[in-house]
Scaffold this motif. Sequence first.
Motif, PDB file in Angstrom:
ATOM      1  N   SER A   1      48.396 -21.787  39.428  1.00 39.63           N
ATOM      2  CA  SER A   1      48.594 -22.712  37.586  1.00 39.63           C
ATOM      3  C   SER A   1      50.264 -23.412  37.304  1.00 39.63           C
ATOM      4  O   SER A   1      50.351 -23.267  35.559  1.00 39.63           O
ATOM      5  CB  SER A   1      48.359 -21.402  37.130  1.00 39.63           C
ATOM      6  OG  SER A   1      47.096 -20.429  36.876  1.00 39.63           O
ATOM      7  N   THR A   2      50.378 -24.039  38.315  1.00 36.48           N
ATOM      8  CA  THR A   2      51.781 -24.643  38.157  1.00 36.48           C
ATOM      9  C   THR A   2      51.327 -26.158  38.563  1.00 36.48           C
ATOM     10  O   THR A   2      51.075 -26.154  39.961  1.00 36.48           O
ATOM     11  CB  THR A   2      53.156 -24.132  38.551  1.00 36.48           C
ATOM     12  OG1 THR A   2      53.357 -22.722  38.337  1.00 36.48           O
ATOM     13  CG2 THR A   2      54.413 -25.092  38.065  1.00 36.48           C
ATOM     14  N   THR A   3      51.975 -26.939  38.359  1.00 34.95           N
ATOM     15  CA  THR A   3      52.066 -28.488  38.195  1.00 34.95           C
ATOM     16  C   THR A   3      53.205 -28.814  39.410  1.00 34.95           C
ATOM     17  O   THR A   3      53.954 -28.544  38.865  1.00 34.95           O
ATOM     18  CB  THR A   3      51.612 -29.494  36.867  1.00 34.95           C
ATOM     19  OG1 THR A   3      50.542 -29.139  36.916  1.00 34.95           O
ATOM     20  CG2 THR A   3      51.672 -30.981  37.990  1.00 34.95           C
ATOM     21  N   LEU A   4      52.777 -29.378  40.648  1.00 33.06           N
ATOM     22  CA  LEU A   4      54.005 -29.437  41.301  1.00 33.06           C
ATOM     23  C   LEU A   4      53.895 -31.221  41.774  1.00 33.06           C
ATOM     24  O   LEU A   4      52.375 -31.547  40.944  1.00 33.06           O
ATOM     25  CB  LEU A   4      53.663 -29.023  43.340  1.00 33.06           C
ATOM     26  CG  LEU A   4      53.679 -27.386  42.730  1.00 33.06           C
ATOM     27  CD1 LEU A   4      53.566 -26.915  44.165  1.00 33.06           C
ATOM     28  CD2 LEU A   4      55.433 -26.907  41.856  1.00 33.06           C
ATOM     29  N   TYR A   5      54.523 -31.354  42.376  1.00 28.31           N
ATOM     30  CA  TYR A   5      55.037 -33.299  42.397  1.00 28.31           C
ATOM     31  C   TYR A   5      55.211 -33.674  43.559  1.00 28.31           C
ATOM     32  O   TYR A   5      56.297 -33.164  43.868  1.00 28.31           O
ATOM     33  CB  TYR A   5      55.769 -33.717  41.208  1.00 28.31           C
ATOM     34  CG  TYR A   5      55.198 -33.338  39.716  1.00 28.31           C
ATOM     35  CD1 TYR A   5      54.217 -34.375  39.272  1.00 28.31           C
ATOM     36  CD2 TYR A   5      55.351 -32.683  39.129  1.00 28.31           C
ATOM     37  CE1 TYR A   5      53.725 -34.702  38.361  1.00 28.31           C
ATOM     38  CE2 TYR A   5      55.312 -32.821  38.336  1.00 28.31           C
ATOM     39  CZ  TYR A   5      54.210 -33.592  37.264  1.00 28.31           C
ATOM     40  OH  TYR A   5      53.806 -33.501  36.140  1.00 28.31           O
ATOM     41  N   PRO A   6      54.080 -33.071  45.228  1.00 30.01           N
ATOM     42  CA  PRO A   6      54.865 -33.868  46.074  1.00 30.01           C
ATOM     43  C   PRO A   6      55.455 -34.656  46.407  1.00 30.01           C
ATOM     44  O   PRO A   6      54.849 -35.337  45.623  1.00 30.01           O
ATOM     45  CB  PRO A   6      53.398 -33.777  46.902  1.00 30.01           C
ATOM     46  CG  PRO A   6      52.483 -33.136  46.263  1.00 30.01           C
ATOM     47  CD  PRO A   6      52.970 -33.396  44.488  1.00 30.01           C
ATOM     48  N   LYS A   7      56.544 -34.326  47.164  1.00 34.02           N
ATOM     49  CA  LYS A   7      57.127 -35.400  47.168  1.00 34.02           C
ATOM     50  C   LYS A   7      56.905 -35.683  49.238  1.00 34.02           C
ATOM     51  O   LYS A   7      56.484 -35.500  49.991  1.00 34.02           O
ATOM     52  CB  LYS A   7      58.611 -35.643  47.607  1.00 34.02           C
ATOM     53  CG  LYS A   7      59.164 -34.937  46.524  1.00 34.02           C
ATOM     54  CD  LYS A   7      60.758 -35.321  46.323  1.00 34.02           C
ATOM     55  CE  LYS A   7      61.213 -34.609  44.618  1.00 34.02           C
ATOM     56  NZ  LYS A   7      62.577 -33.787  44.143  1.00 34.02           N
ATOM     57  N   ASP A   8      57.280 -37.215  49.632  1.00 36.87           N
ATOM     58  CA  ASP A   8      57.340 -37.529  51.196  1.00 36.87           C
ATOM     59  C   ASP A   8      58.545 -36.845  51.327  1.00 36.87           C
ATOM     60  O   ASP A   8      59.332 -37.126  51.088  1.00 36.87           O
ATOM     61  CB  ASP A   8      56.484 -39.657  50.880  1.00 36.87           C
ATOM     62  CG  ASP A   8      57.923 -39.796  51.038  1.00 36.87           C
ATOM     63  OD1 ASP A   8      58.691 -40.182  50.571  1.00 36.87           O
ATOM     64  OD2 ASP A   8      57.347 -41.732  50.617  1.00 36.87           O
ATOM     65  N   VAL A   9      58.150 -37.791  53.092  1.00 35.96           N
ATOM     66  CA  VAL A   9      60.109 -36.978  53.501  1.00 35.96           C
ATOM     67  C   VAL A   9      61.189 -37.681  52.724  1.00 35.96           C
ATOM     68  O   VAL A   9      62.322 -37.002  52.538  1.00 35.96           O
ATOM     69  CB  VAL A   9      59.529 -36.971  55.311  1.00 35.96           C
ATOM     70  CG1 VAL A   9      60.028 -38.501  55.230  1.00 35.96           C
ATOM     71  CG2 VAL A   9      61.090 -36.436  55.748  1.00 35.96           C
ATOM     72  N   ASP A  10      61.190 -38.943  52.752  1.00 35.88           N
ATOM     73  CA  ASP A  10      61.827 -40.057  52.264  1.00 35.88           C
ATOM     74  C   ASP A  10      62.841 -39.134  50.606  1.00 35.88           C
ATOM     75  O   ASP A  10      63.105 -39.180  50.077  1.00 35.88           O
ATOM     76  CB  ASP A  10      61.908 -41.073  52.020  1.00 35.88           C
ATOM     77  CG  ASP A  10      61.474 -42.142  52.986  1.00 35.88           C
ATOM     78  OD1 ASP A  10      62.322 -41.781  54.189  1.00 35.88           O
ATOM     79  OD2 ASP A  10      60.543 -42.619  53.711  1.00 35.88           O
ATOM     80  N   GLY A  11      61.741 -38.256  50.397  1.00 40.48           N
ATOM     81  CA  GLY A  11      62.344 -38.106  48.765  1.00 40.48           C
ATOM     82  C   GLY A  11      62.921 -36.726  49.380  1.00 40.48           C
ATOM     83  O   GLY A  11      63.339 -35.878  48.023  1.00 40.48           O
ATOM     84  N   PHE A  12      63.321 -35.731  49.966  1.00 38.82           N
ATOM     85  CA  PHE A  12      63.381 -34.192  50.479  1.00 38.82           C
ATOM     86  C   PHE A  12      64.163 -34.279  51.437  1.00 38.82           C
ATOM     87  O   PHE A  12      64.897 -33.039  51.632  1.00 38.82           O
ATOM     88  CB  PHE A  12      61.680 -33.260  50.091  1.00 38.82           C
ATOM     89  CG  PHE A  12      61.521 -33.342  51.150  1.00 38.82           C
ATOM     90  CD1 PHE A  12      61.459 -32.401  52.448  1.00 38.82           C
ATOM     91  CD2 PHE A  12      59.973 -34.094  51.475  1.00 38.82           C
ATOM     92  CE1 PHE A  12      60.713 -31.975  53.631  1.00 38.82           C
ATOM     93  CE2 PHE A  12      59.523 -34.262  52.004  1.00 38.82           C
ATOM     94  CZ  PHE A  12      59.494 -33.521  53.212  1.00 38.82           C
ATOM     95  N   ILE A  13      64.030 -35.095  52.284  1.00 33.42           N
ATOM     96  CA  ILE A  13      65.540 -34.920  53.414  1.00 33.42           C
ATOM     97  C   ILE A  13      66.666 -34.155  53.183  1.00 33.42           C
ATOM     98  O   ILE A  13      66.979 -33.990  53.976  1.00 33.42           O
ATOM     99  CB  ILE A  13      64.761 -35.624  54.988  1.00 33.42           C
ATOM    100  CG1 ILE A  13      65.410 -35.659  56.307  1.00 33.42           C
ATOM    101  CG2 ILE A  13      65.703 -37.250  54.602  1.00 33.42           C
ATOM    102  CD1 ILE A  13      65.177 -36.250  57.404  1.00 33.42           C
ATOM    103  N   GLU A  14      66.939 -35.048  52.529  1.00 31.10           N
ATOM    104  CA  GLU A  14      69.063 -35.241  51.915  1.00 31.10           C
ATOM    105  C   GLU A  14      68.952 -33.875  51.054  1.00 31.10           C
ATOM    106  O   GLU A  14      69.460 -32.908  51.817  1.00 31.10           O
ATOM    107  CB  GLU A  14      68.920 -35.851  51.638  1.00 31.10           C
ATOM    108  CG  GLU A  14      69.610 -37.199  51.951  1.00 31.10           C
ATOM    109  CD  GLU A  14      70.358 -37.375  53.063  1.00 31.10           C
ATOM    110  OE1 GLU A  14      71.278 -36.650  52.864  1.00 31.10           O
ATOM    111  OE2 GLU A  14      69.956 -37.926  54.135  1.00 31.10           O
ATOM    112  N   GLU A  15      67.705 -32.613  51.113  1.00 35.91           N
ATOM    113  CA  GLU A  15      67.585 -31.379  50.251  1.00 35.91           C
ATOM    114  C   GLU A  15      67.912 -30.902  50.954  1.00 35.91           C
ATOM    115  O   GLU A  15      68.696 -29.143  50.875  1.00 35.91           O
ATOM    116  CB  GLU A  15      67.059 -31.854  49.549  1.00 35.91           C
ATOM    117  CG  GLU A  15      66.715 -32.266  48.214  1.00 35.91           C
ATOM    118  CD  GLU A  15      65.241 -32.588  47.312  1.00 35.91           C
ATOM    119  OE1 GLU A  15      64.546 -30.983  47.529  1.00 35.91           O
ATOM    120  OE2 GLU A  15      64.950 -32.957  46.245  1.00 35.91           O
TER     121      GLU A  15
END
Length: 229
Positions: free
Chosen positions: A213-227
């Motif tokens: 019931s929650t909207t999520l916005y998937p990121k490719d690896v370039d969007g989260f590797i630093e996190e």
Amino acid sequence: MSRLGPVITLTAGAVLAVGLGVASVIATPAARNEAANSAAEAPPAQESTAAPSPSGEAEQAAPKKIAKADYGGYVKGNGGLIAISIRDGKAVGYFCDGKAEAWFKGTESDGDLRLAGFGSAKVTAALDGGQAKGWVAVGGKKWSFVAPTVVKPSGLYRATAVVRGAKLRAGWIVLKSPQGGFTQVGAAFEGDTQVPIPQLPGERPTAPVTVNSTTLYPKDVDGFIEEMQ
């Protein structure tokens, strides 16, 4: 008359000694001249062009790191998938078979990949010939894998949010099938509870999806590797 013998012998010896002395005196300058001529004709010694290191030891080449690469493939004997991405030597990985999952992070250097996950989970692989070949260990079990290089939209995707004070996270591996379409697997958790996860649109894997019931916005690896580092 008999006394003249020794005198003559000594005299002859003296003359011989004097002669040898003269010969030695004469020969010595000649030998020096010859040695000097030989030294002049000898080629100059070659000097080393290698610059010494500050410690005086030979310099060693710095380890090579992969600037960018993405791998994805099947885990043998498990049926799950594994995806690995590298950016400037930093690496992340994800294993999932629809039930168990594990995230990994680590480094790559000179084609040697070492990733660690929660607990004793880990990935070790050699990168060569356009593929990652190695082992993944999760939950006390270990499987081998061969993961070729992949290009988008194939690869690793992740989405996170905070819902009712608990972290909601989801991960997907998307692989383009040679027969057409896509193969994918994923898992989602709200806190420590696993929740159902939808499939990503194969051609648009970063499109919004609804998880629990929650909207999520998937990121490719370039969007989260630093996190994840």
